[in-house]
Enzyme design. Structure first.
Site, PDB file in Angstrom:
ATOM      1  N   ASN A 134     -38.916  41.305   3.353  1.00 14.78           N
ATOM      2  CA  ASN A 134     -39.046  40.288   2.308  1.00 14.78           C
ATOM      3  C   ASN A 134     -40.248  40.613   1.437  1.00 14.78           C
ATOM      4  OD1 ASN A 134     -39.093  38.022   0.723  1.00 14.78           O
ATOM      5  ND2 ASN A 134     -39.073  36.556   2.407  1.00 14.78           N
ATOM      6  N   ASN A 139     -37.777  34.235  -4.273  1.00 13.71           N
ATOM      7  CA  ASN A 139     -36.311  34.211  -4.406  1.00 13.71           C
ATOM      8  C   ASN A 139     -35.613  33.954  -3.070  1.00 13.71           C
ATOM      9  OD1 ASN A 139     -36.409  36.663  -3.006  1.00 13.71           O
ATOM     10  ND2 ASN A 139     -36.108  37.919  -4.833  1.00 13.71           N
ATOM     11  N   ASP A 140     -36.363  33.507  -2.062  1.00  9.20           N
ATOM     12  CA  ASP A 140     -35.760  33.285  -0.745  1.00  9.20           C
ATOM     13  C   ASP A 140     -34.630  32.259  -0.806  1.00  9.20           C
ATOM     14  OD1 ASP A 140     -37.556  35.059   0.241  1.00  9.20           O
ATOM     15  OD2 ASP A 140     -38.742  33.621   1.378  1.00  9.20           O
ATOM     16  N   GLY A 160     -34.092  36.206   3.649  1.00 10.02           N
ATOM     17  CA  GLY A 160     -35.105  36.430   2.628  1.00 10.02           C
ATOM     18  C   GLY A 160     -35.428  37.867   2.302  1.00 10.02           C
ATOM     19  N   ASP A 162     -35.141  41.452   0.604  1.00 10.12           N
ATOM     20  CA  ASP A 162     -34.754  41.678  -0.794  1.00 10.12           C
ATOM     21  C   ASP A 162     -35.071  43.102  -1.243  1.00 10.12           C
ATOM     22  OD1 ASP A 162     -37.565  41.597  -1.177  1.00 10.12           O
ATOM     23  OD2 ASP A 162     -37.495  39.449  -1.602  1.00 10.12           O
ATOM     24  N   ASP A 327     -16.145  50.675   0.553  1.00 11.39           N
ATOM     25  CA  ASP A 327     -15.850  49.814   1.693  1.00 11.39           C
ATOM     26  C   ASP A 327     -14.339  49.735   1.942  1.00 11.39           C
ATOM     27  OD1 ASP A 327     -16.737  47.700   3.644  1.00 11.39           O
ATOM     28  OD2 ASP A 327     -15.433  46.471   2.372  1.00 11.39           O
ATOM     29  N   GLU A 356     -15.107  54.359   3.705  1.00 16.18           N
ATOM     30  CA  GLU A 356     -15.051  53.840   5.072  1.00 16.18           C
ATOM     31  C   GLU A 356     -13.626  53.959   5.597  1.00 16.18           C
ATOM     32  OE1 GLU A 356     -15.995  49.786   7.645  1.00 16.18           O
ATOM     33  OE2 GLU A 356     -15.239  49.642   5.598  1.00 16.18           O
TER      34      GLU A 356
END
Length: 613
Positions: A134, A139-140, A160, A162, A327, A356
């Site tokens: 964090n 911006n949490d 949190g 980032d 993905d 993937e």
């Protein structure tokens, strides 16, 4: 009379207001001059916008076609940007009933930052941004977003971590000799719960505000490049979150796969290869949803396909990322995936790509890669895949007794199937990741077995990938995904222990960190472990021997999976060893003056650089 006049005035004002033309969104929001991809489709959103006529000066931006969509609030405008058009802002006019709206569509100058690509010379580090560090506590929690609960005590909520937290620890990756960072998706995931992982996007053109901003992501790429690190962007094409703005306000019902009753995928990848498969099973595999909150995108729809292809090119051009991880590669429409790959590589021929392929056999993996010869009708162009079959073989080797196909024999047999790939060295190989049990728990917290896995990972063919925390012995089983996605200790200022600081690591953690950094440094400085050829010998009595070699060097790797010490004679390997008289052990630096036999401790690996006579 006054009432009549007031009524007329009210209707006049109401009609003027209701007829006002306004565009509140265009995707992509801007483009670039001098792109190979100079014909794009603009998805226009605005109240009752599909009644509008659309005009440009036709010199700098040519309108090729205007498509009305099912929803009155959307238009699809196909444009061409002539090669002569310079960077700048160009007017697109939307008008109806003598009312109009002028939109300034910007063409930017290209950054012209060439992608560094991805190769077997790299060492990838996979992390989940929300769970790593964090760096910006402001911006949490974003009150306007759908997820209203924020707590590090909840495995499913946001914690949190980032982008700034990653930037703050770039030197940490350098100390491990990592060369590329793979972040799970950074797109906005504005879902009411469990949005931390990034795989349920709700806006393809926004970075999630709790991770940072688009500008902050670009800063990460720039600063990583300055440190000699590459960035791999994780993209999702199969599905979106049900809070995606195109789902809550759909331009057409055909953008997702719809069923009369909710239908999940059967997750049976083999249906695409099975010569006896029913169309029903194939359809359920490809079109069924991943979960109730993950609508399955219909990539056969031209709106969806163009939207996704353009979005990928937009992000690559904007950020300068070096590679893309795709993905759930097997689940989207396969012709779309081939078209996507062709379009992206046409614009960025050096871009690294891997998909993937969490599937059920080596052949199933290779089926999705380029030139496999496995009769894939769409002729895929995908260079590399996530090698789950080698992952399975490594787990087998570290947890099962030696047998005909078990133990280290599982690795041998897996690699014998490499003939199915055009180039297996482009496969991404790993001991664990964000979806499976952590390797330290898989080996029952046996440090020697962990070292065996690390040694193999960094000396065999392919692009090795470390999952965050392996270097400090993070552990747990994936009976719930969240168990293997815990916070990196020290990533938060409130953490009591900071594992980024070597002084706070235990002696065993320091040993593993040193082992990885020592071996990865050798690998980084010696192309023989990057691109050198591979020769393996049939395992015997729990002993597996293979060589990596090129014109400059030869490295011998000996794995002993037995609990007991073994004396290994070198005679069976004279095919390679006849040109060498001595060797030194890469980790310890110990010199071996005679290549006749060697004593190998139980559950260990010897990595020898051979010295010519």
């Amino acid at each position: 009379m006054k009432l009549f006049i007031f009524s007329i005035l009210f209707l006049f004002i109401y009609n003027c207001f209701s007829q006002t033309v306004f565009v509140d969104r265009i995707d992509p929001p801007f483009w670039w001059a001098d792109m190979k991809t100079n014909k794009i489709k603009l998805l226009i959103h605005g109240k009752n916008i599909n009644d509008c006529s659309v005009k440009t000066d036709q010199k700098n931006i040519k309108i090729l076609k205007v498509d009305k969509l099912e929803s009155p609030d959307y238009l699809m405008v196909s444009i061409e940007i002539p090669k002569t058009t310079k960077a700048g802002k160009y007017s697109i006019t939307f008008s109806k009933n003598n009312d109009g709206y002028l939109y300034q569509f910007e063409l930017k100058d290209r950054i012209k930052t060439a992608s560094k690509g991805l190769s077997s010379a790299d060492l990838i580090y996979l992390l989940i941004p929300d769970r790593f560090a964090n760096g910006d506590t402001t911006n949490d929690f974003i009150p306007s977003m759908a997820e209203k609960y924020f707590s590090r005590d909840s495995a499913m909520s946001r914690h949190g971590g980032d982008i700034q937290g990653i930037i703050n620890h770039l030197d940490y990756f350098k100390n491990l000799n990592v060369t590329a960072l793979w972040l799970t998706p950074v797109w906005e995931n504005n879902q009411p719960k469990a949005s931390y992982h990034g795989y349920a996007p709700t806006d393809h053109y926004r970075v999630d505000a709790r991770l940072g901003t688009t500008e902050k992501y670009c800063e990460l790429v720039q600063k990583a490049h300055q440190k000699g690190l590459k960035i791999i962007m994780d993209l999702v094409f199969n599905h979106v979150g049900n809070n995606h703005w195109l789902i809550t306000e759909p331009p057409s019902k055909n953008i997702i796969h719809n069923f009369s009753l909710f239908t999940m995928s059967n997750f049976k990848d083999a249906t695409l290869l099975d010569p006896y498969a029913s169309q029903f099973d194939k359809t359920i595999f490809s079109n069924g949803w991943f979960d109730t909150h993950m609508p399955d995108l219909n990539q056969q729809d031209s709106l969806v396909s163009s939207y996704l292809i353009q979005n990928s090119i937009w992000w690559i051009e904007l950020t300068g990322v070096d590679a893309i991880r795709l993905d759930t590669y097997a689940y989207p429409d396969q012709q779309f995936m081939a078209n996507w790959t062709k379009a992206v590589l046409n614009e960025y021929p050096n871009l690294g790509l891997f998909g993937e392929t969490w599937v059920s056999s080596v052949a199933n993996q290779a089926y999705y890669s380029i030139n496999s010869g496995l009769k894939n009708p769409v002729k895929p162009l995908l260079p590399g895949i996530t090698d789950f079959q080698l992952y399975n073989a490594i787990s087998n080797a570290l947890t099962k007794d030696f047998g005909w196909t078990d133990g280290v024999a599982a690795i041998y047999y897996c690699l014998t199937n490499d003939y199915l790939y055009e180039n297996a060295f482009r496969n991404v190989i790993f001991l664990d990741n964000h979806d499976v049990s952590r390797i330290f728990s898989v080996v029952n917290e046996d440090v020697e077995k962990l070292k065996m896995g690390i040694a193999f990972l960094l000396t065999t063919r392919g692009i090795p990938c470390l999952y965050y925390g392996t270097e400090i012995l993070m552990k747990n089983f994936a009976n719930k995904h969240e168990n293997v996605r815990r916070d990196f200790p020290g990533g938060w200022t409130t953490d009591k222990i900071d594992k980024f600081n070597s002084d706070k690591q235990t002696e065993i953690e320091k040993d593993i960190f040193y082992y990885i950094s020592k071996l990865s440094a050798y690998r980084k400085n010696n192309p023989v472990l990057q691109t050198g050829k591979l020769m393996q010998f049939v395992p015997k009595d729990g002993i597996y021997v293979y060589f990596r070699y090129n014109s400059d060097k030869t490295v011998m790797v000996i794995m002993n999976q037995n609990i007991d010490k073994k004396i290994i004679t070198f005679e069976p390997y004279y095919e390679v060893l006849r040109s060498f008289s001595q060797a030194y052990e890469i980790i310890s630096g110990k010199k071996i003056s005679e290549l006749k036999q060697i004593s190998l401790a139980g559950k260990s690996v010897q990595i020898l650089e051979l010295i010519k006579q």
